[in-house]
Each structure stands twice: as structure tokens, then as C-alpha cells.
Design an enzyme around this catalytic site. Structure first.
Site, PDB file in Angstrom:
ATOM      1  N   GLY A   1      -0.214  14.467  -5.446  1.00  0.00           N
ATOM      2  CA  GLY A   1      -2.219  13.734  -5.486  1.00  0.00           C
ATOM      3  C   GLY A   1      -2.397  14.282  -6.883  1.00  0.00           C
ATOM      4  CD  GLU A  16       4.495  17.253   0.217  1.00  0.00           C
ATOM      5  OE1 GLU A  16       3.776  15.927   0.813  1.00  0.00           O
ATOM      6  OE2 GLU A  16       4.950  17.491   1.197  1.00  0.00           O
ATOM      7  N   PRO A  17       4.350  16.063  -5.819  1.00  0.00           N
ATOM      8  CG  PRO A  17       5.159  17.033  -7.809  1.00  0.00           C
ATOM      9  CD  PRO A  17       4.886  17.435  -6.348  1.00  0.00           C
ATOM     10  N   GLY A  18       3.892  12.624  -6.958  1.00  0.00           N
ATOM     11  CA  GLY A  18       4.619  11.801  -6.814  1.00  0.00           C
ATOM     12  C   GLY A  18       4.115  10.759  -8.521  1.00  0.00           C
ATOM     13  NE  ARG A  19      -1.640   8.393  -8.844  1.00  0.00           N
ATOM     14  CZ  ARG A  19      -1.596   7.328  -7.937  1.00  0.00           C
ATOM     15  NH1 ARG A  19      -1.608   6.444  -8.571  1.00  0.00           N
ATOM     16  NH2 ARG A  19      -2.191   7.075  -7.099  1.00  0.00           N
ATOM     17  NE  ARG A  22      -1.506   2.334  -8.086  1.00  0.00           N
ATOM     18  CZ  ARG A  22      -1.995   2.359  -8.962  1.00  0.00           C
ATOM     19  NH1 ARG A  22      -2.822   2.559 -10.554  1.00  0.00           N
ATOM     20  NH2 ARG A  22      -3.948   3.478  -8.564  1.00  0.00           N
ATOM     21  CB  CYS A  40      -1.175 -19.177  -3.712  1.00  0.00           C
ATOM     22  SG  CYS A  40      -0.191 -20.116  -4.964  1.00  0.00           S
ATOM     23  CD  GLU A  41      -3.006 -14.454  -1.494  1.00  0.00           C
ATOM     24  OE1 GLU A  41      -3.776 -13.986  -0.733  1.00  0.00           O
ATOM     25  OE2 GLU A  41      -2.179 -14.530  -0.795  1.00  0.00           O
ATOM     26  CE1 TYR A  60       3.048   5.880  -3.652  1.00  0.00           C
ATOM     27  CE2 TYR A  60       1.475   6.908  -5.656  1.00  0.00           C
ATOM     28  CZ  TYR A  60       2.276   7.360  -4.693  1.00  0.00           C
ATOM     29  OH  TYR A  60       2.641   8.100  -4.331  1.00  0.00           O
TER      30      TYR A  60
HETATM   31  C1  LIG Z   1       1.650   9.884  -1.398  1.00  0.00           C
HETATM   32  C2  LIG Z   1       2.185  11.231  -1.085  1.00  0.00           C
HETATM   33  C3  LIG Z   1       2.501  12.710  -1.844  1.00  0.00           C
HETATM   34  C4  LIG Z   1       2.657  11.782  -3.585  1.00  0.00           C
HETATM   35  O1  LIG Z   1       1.388  11.151  -3.745  1.00  0.00           O
HETATM   36  P1  LIG Z   1       1.311  11.010  -5.720  1.00  0.00           P
HETATM   37  O2  LIG Z   1      -0.601  10.855  -5.335  1.00  0.00           O
HETATM   38  O3  LIG Z   1       2.008  10.404  -5.990  1.00  0.00           O
HETATM   39  O4  LIG Z   1       1.325  13.146  -6.093  1.00  0.00           O
HETATM   40  C5  LIG Z   1       2.294  13.382  -1.675  1.00  0.00           C
HETATM   41  N1  LIG Z   1       2.372  14.084  -0.269  1.00  0.00           N
HETATM   42  C6  LIG Z   1       2.754  13.440   1.021  1.00  0.00           C
HETATM   43  C7  LIG Z   1       2.978  13.900   2.098  1.00  0.00           C
HETATM   44  C8  LIG Z   1       1.835  11.551   0.285  1.00  0.00           C
HETATM   45  O5  LIG Z   1       1.626  10.807   1.359  1.00  0.00           O
END
Ligand SMILES: *Cc1c(COP(=O)(O)O)cnc(C)c1O
Length: 404
Positions: free
Chosen positions: A233, A268-271, A307, A338-339, A367
Site C-alpha cells: 500500500g 507485500e509491496p507492489g507499487r 488506471r 471508443c469510450e 497496475y
Molecule cells: C494489492 C495488494 C497488495 C499490494 O499493494 P500496493 O499498493 O501495490 O503495495 C498487497 N497485498 C494485498 C493483499 C493486495 O491486495
């Protein structure tokens, strides 16, 4: 990523060259940036040495996952497909956690067979399903239970996940009940409390509140958790209006929390790992002039980058070739789909563009490709990873023939 002699470059490679060689649109990533992000993330929390499980849903490219694995990360997956890709990338099962509200029997069965680190369950029904499968295999399965800490992440509504009205996790009361239930189960080993309150969080208060709630509930539940999974997050800077999360403060709050709890922290980092490593290179197809503004119609659309249409998010757009000119224009950058929601950004003072010019859409590593689709029967773009001067094609452009 920067301008070299007014020509935008990823590491040592000029973007203009990539467009000429591979056509547009292109997703292009910088390895150097990825490595830097992971090292920085680790350093921010090094005193308690967390397990970093990269959120595969933010970017599921196999080759990127391999690099991320080599840099020491595990994976957080939310489907059997993501789990398969993580395994194929060579990520150890001891570093894989499985999240999500709707895991099917097939998905649970597969995960249990693979002996992954944790299945983070989000309902009593899911725990019962896990128990049933475990019993049939005469196995003890390690699980986590996801708590909904009822904490407003102060992010946009569409990506909030930790308020009581959101579908994710269990309320305090149901959480404690499920802890009791799990304690009495022969086939379940409850090891983890997990949370994830939302995405693009740039304010420390929600995290601080979340930690307080967890602290209170652990005491109430009378359970020792080997792992505390704090989810992801953490936000990134998309434009000069976005704030930055104070990592130091977050680190201090977690260290304070750990004084009372002897658990291993999982993130659990993504972004925050992949977001600013990627750009889209796109070409101006047409310029359509109207009285108030000019539409810049790009060859990249909401099918390539969803996004802005999905969350109203703003990605910076910059020219590939910087020009010394004083004439600034008001442009609305749109795609060919076409949106009406197929628009990226309105810019009040952009350098003058002409048809066939190239532009960059910034910070699309997270994303971006993972949310892309074949809407309007449009093939998905090529993905390229730059390492110094080396150009690696990490996913080929889809061909029309694959779609027809
Ligand atoms: C989407 C998600 C993440 C990653 O979130 P980011 O904002 O990309 O860091 C981690 N854990 C869970 C359970 C998620 O659904």
C-alpha cells in the site's frame, strides 16, 4: 531515466531509438531503478529484517519477477495463475503468501500441494474449506487470517480495502472467533495475522492506527503469531501534488509495535517497488483542434493503461524530445478507444506537439500492463527491460493473429 541531450533515455538507451526499432506503444522498464527501489525498501526496515513478498498483481511479468526474486524478494499472489508465474520465476515456496477473498477449491488445493508459506484466509468459510482439503490430504496447513482493522487509508475510495464496509478481511469479533476455531483444528496451523488497508497510501496516520488496532486484537485473541503480515500500500509520487510516505516514521511505529510482539514482519509491496520503474512510449496519431483545447490522440489507450479510466488517476506525460520553445499549449491527451473515459491527462502548458511526435507516460510500472486488456481487439504492447545499454524484450507484442 532522464533526458540525455534533450532526448529522453532509460539508462543508456534513447527512447526514440526503441520506438523506431519496435514501434509503439511500448512498456519500458529500468533495471537500475528496480534494484534501487528494492535496496531502499530493505534499508528502510533493516533493523527487523522483514520478508518482502512482492505483490504480483501489480506487475506479473515473468522476467521482471525473476529479477525481483534475484534481488531477494518473495511473492504475494492472489490467484492460481499468479502463483504459477511466481513458481516459474523460481520464487521459493517458503517466500510465497496467497491472499484474496475468493480462492476456489482448485486454487487452495494447488497451493496446499505446493506447501507455500501461508494462505491468508479472509472468511470462516475459507478456513473451513482449507481444513477440508487438508484433512483429505492428511496435512497440516499454515494459514494467516486477514483482519479488517476498520482503518481509513485516506486514499481514493476505489483502492481502500481496510474499512469495515470493504469486502476484505474479518471484523474484530469474527477475527477473534476464527482464531479460536483455528486453535481447535487438527489440520490448521494459524501462524499469521495479515492486514492490507489500501493502496497509494502517503499518510503515516492510517498505518499507525492500523498497528494500534493489531496490537489490541492480538492481546485480546491471546494467540502468538509467528508472522505479522502488514500488506503493501505504500504510495509513490505521481505528480507534484502527491505527498510521500515518511518511511522513517513507519519504521519507528513498527519497531515500537515489535517491542510487545515477537513476530516476523512480512510486507507485500507492489507499487512502491515497481511503479516508477516503468514508462509507456507512445506516438501522437492525430491532433484535433477545438475552440478550447487540442486533443492529442495517442496510439496508446485505456486498454494499455487502465488506471486513469478506472480510478481517475493522473500520470505525468512528457515529450520524448525536449524543445526550446516558448509557445505552450493546452492539450488533452486521449487514447483511440471508443469510450469517453479513454483520456489520460489535460496539460495546460505543454510544449507544442505535432503529429507523429513521441511522448512518455510516466510511472506505469505498477497496475499498468497487469491491468491491460484486449478491449477493441487491440493487441497488448511489447515490454522491454533496459539494463545499462542492453535492451531485453521481456514480453513480445501480441499479434493480431493471436486475437482473431
Ligand atoms: C494489492 C495488494 C497488495 C499490494 O499493494 P500496493 O499498493 O501495490 O503495495 C498487497 N497485498 C494485498 C493483499 C493486495 O491486495
Amino acid at each position: 531515466m532522464k533526458y540525455l541531450n534533450k532526448s529522453f533515455s532509460v539508462e543508456n538507451v534513447r527512447v526514440e531509438y526503441l520506438a523506431k526499432k519496435f514501434g509503439t506503444p511500448i512498456y519500458c522498464y529500468s533495471y537500475k531503478k528496480l534494484k534501487k527501489n528494492i535496496i531502499k525498501f530493505k534499508n528502510n526496515f533493516k533493523s527487523f529484517n522483514p520478508l518482502i513478498c512482492f505483490s504480483v498483481k501489480s506487475n506479473a511479468n515473468l522476467n521482471l519477477l525473476r529479477e525481483i526474486r534475484k534481488l531477494g524478494c518473495g511473492a504475494d499472489v492472489v490467484s492460481i495463475g499468479e502463483l504459477m508465474i511466481a513458481l516459474k520465476a523460481g520464487i521459493s515456496v517458503k517466500k510465497i503468501v496467497f491472499s484474496g477473498v475468493g480462492k476456489t477449491t482448485r486454487e487452495l488445493d494447488y497451493a496446499i500441494n505446493k506447501n507455500i508459506l501461508l494462505i491468508n484466509a479472509e472468511s470462516k468459510s475459507e478456513v473451513i474449506e482449507i481444513e477440508k482439503i487438508a484433512k483429505s490430504k492428511k496435512k497440516i496447513v499454515n494459514i494467516g487470517i486477514r483482519l479488517n482493522p476498520n482503518t481509513d487509508a485516506k486514499t481514493i475510495n476505489q483502492i481502500s480495502t481496510g474499512k469495515k464496509e470493504d469486502k476484505f478481511g474479518l471484523t474484530e469479533k469474527n477475527f477473534i472467533e476464527l482464531v479460536k476455531y483455528s486453535k481447535n483444528s487438527k489440520y490448521i496451523n494459524l501462524k499469521c495475522l495479515s492486514v492490507h488497508i489500501g493502496s497509494q497510501i502517503v499518510n503515516n496516520l492510517p498505518y499507525e492506527k492500523m498497528l494500534k488496532v493489531i496490537d489490541k486484537i492480538i492481546k485480546k485473541s491471546n494467540q502468538i503469531f509467528e508472522f505479522i503480515d502488514l500488506g503493501g500500500g505504500i504510495g509513490i509520487v505521481y505528480n507534484n501534488k502527491t505527498k510521500k510516505l515518511n518511511y522513517k516514521k513507519y519504521n519507528i511505529s513498527i519497531k515500537k509495535f515489535l517491542k510487545n510482539h515477537n513476530s516476523k514482519i512480512i510486507f507485500e509491496p507492489g507499487r512502491s517497488i515497481i511503479g516508477d520503474t516503468g514508462i509507456i512510449i507512445s506516438k501522437v496519431i492525430y491532433i484535433k483542434k477545438t475552440k478550447d483545447k487540442d486533443f492529442i490522440i495517442l496510439d496508446c489507450g485505456m486498454n494499455d493503461l487502465m488506471r486513469p479510466a478506472l480510478y481517475g488517476s493522473n500520470h505525468r506525460i512528457i515529450p520524448v524530445i525536449k524543445k526550446n520553445s516558448n509557445s505552450k499549449k493546452t492539450y488533452e491527451f486521449v487514447g483511440p478507444i471508443c469510450e469517453s473515459t479513454d483520456k489520460f491527462l489535460t496539460s495546460k502548458n505543454f510544449q507544442k506537439l505535432k503529429e507523429k511526435d513521441l511522448i512518455i507516460i510516466c510511472d506505469v510500472g505498477a497496475y499498468g500492463m497487469s491491468l491491460s486488456s484486449n478491449y477493441n481487439v487491440r493487441p497488448k504492447p511489447i515490454e522491454i527491460l533496459i539494463k545499462g545499454s542492453k535492451i531485453n524484450i521481456i514480453k513480445k507484442r501480441q499479434k493480431l493473429i493471436d486475437l482473431i
